[in-house]
Design an enzyme around this catalytic site. Structure first.
Site, PDB file in Angstrom:
ATOM      1  N   ASP A  31       1.944 -10.013  -0.379  1.00 20.66           N
ATOM      2  CA  ASP A  31       1.564  -8.602  -0.341  1.00 20.66           C
ATOM      3  C   ASP A  31       2.696  -7.725  -0.883  1.00 20.66           C
ATOM      4  O   ASP A  31       3.867  -7.991  -0.650  1.00 20.66           O
ATOM      5  CB  ASP A  31       1.212  -8.186   1.088  1.00 20.66           C
ATOM      6  CG  ASP A  31      -0.080  -8.845   1.545  1.00 20.66           C
ATOM      7  OD1 ASP A  31      -0.735  -9.463   0.699  1.00 20.66           O
ATOM      8  OD2 ASP A  31      -0.428  -8.725   2.720  1.00 20.66           O
ATOM      9  N   CYS A  48       3.086 -14.062   2.057  1.00 19.83           N
ATOM     10  CA  CYS A  48       1.675 -13.661   1.929  1.00 19.83           C
ATOM     11  C   CYS A  48       1.407 -13.043   0.559  1.00 19.83           C
ATOM     12  O   CYS A  48       0.268 -12.870   0.172  1.00 19.83           O
ATOM     13  CB  CYS A  48       1.280 -12.688   3.034  1.00 19.83           C
ATOM     14  SG  CYS A  48       2.225 -11.169   3.022  1.00 19.83           S
ATOM     15  N   CYS A  81       3.512  -7.082   8.687  1.00 23.19           N
ATOM     16  CA  CYS A  81       2.953  -6.131   7.720  1.00 23.19           C
ATOM     17  C   CYS A  81       3.537  -4.741   7.973  1.00 23.19           C
ATOM     18  O   CYS A  81       3.797  -3.994   7.031  1.00 23.19           O
ATOM     19  CB  CYS A  81       1.435  -6.069   7.834  1.00 23.19           C
ATOM     20  SG  CYS A  81       0.637  -7.676   8.026  1.00 23.19           S
ATOM     21  N   CYS A 140      -2.949  -6.960   2.560  1.00 24.12           N
ATOM     22  CA  CYS A 140      -3.937  -7.115   3.620  1.00 24.12           C
ATOM     23  C   CYS A 140      -4.271  -5.760   4.259  1.00 24.12           C
ATOM     24  O   CYS A 140      -3.572  -4.773   4.041  1.00 24.12           O
ATOM     25  CB  CYS A 140      -3.407  -8.076   4.673  1.00 24.12           C
ATOM     26  SG  CYS A 140      -2.106  -7.334   5.655  1.00 24.12           S
TER      27      CYS A 140
HETATM   28 FE1  FES Z   1       1.536 -10.122   4.851  1.00 25.88          FE
HETATM   29 FE2  FES Z   1      -0.116  -8.342   5.803  1.00 25.88          FE
HETATM   30  S1  FES Z   1      -0.464 -10.499   5.673  1.00 25.88           S
HETATM   31  S2  FES Z   1       1.680  -7.974   4.676  1.00 25.88           S
END
Ligand code: FES
Length: 140
Positions: A36, A34, A103, A59
């Site tokens: 992040d 993702c 996450c 996110c």
């Molecule tokens: Fe990957 Fe939240 S979508 S950390």
């Protein structure tokens, strides 16, 4: 997607955002899929985490979990902080949708990586396992 009130609260009003200058331990982790990124700063006195701040480029769930994680470890001993699992963070947030559980793993990983950084700095062996946030999710 349904978020709990707690998640929304920590997402819209995250606690302990920022950096600590001359932090005793810094942990930066990311999830390749993702994209992040989370950075965790610890100020440690004796074996107590006296301050804790984070920066998360990610996110909403990543922001909420890092905010909650800092709240849960602030003022605690390192030993207690190492017991912080992503499950504890998720429960404190009154749940996360399954697709967002990774996450919270990122938050656990960030805390442990920051402690490992501190241990390395003071010449203490890193005697715990850091679980990695899995890459097998669909992002957003
Ligand atoms: Fe990957 Fe939240 S979508 S950390």
């Amino acid at each position: 997607m349904q978020y709990s009130e707690k998640v929304m609260d920590h997402f819209t009003n995250p606690r302990n955002v920022g950096e600590i200058e001359n932090a005793d331990g810094v942990g930066m982790v990311g999830n390749a899929k993702c994209g992040d990124i989370m950075k965790m700063y610890l100020k440690i006195e004796g074996d107590v985490i006296v301050d804790c701040k984070f920066k998360t480029f990610g996110c909403g769930a990543a922001i909420a979990t890092s905010s909650m994680a800092t709240e849960l470890i602030k003022g605690k001993t390192i030993e207690e902080a190492l017991k912080l699992t992503n499950q504890v963070v998720v429960e404190a947030l009154e749940g996360l949708p399954p697709v967002k559980v990774h996450c919270s793993v990122l938050a656990e990983e960030a805390v442990k990586t920051a402690v490992a950084d501190y241990y390395t700095k003071i010449g203490k062996p890193v005697d715990f396992v850091i679980e990695k946030s899995h890459d097998d999710h669909d992002g957003k």
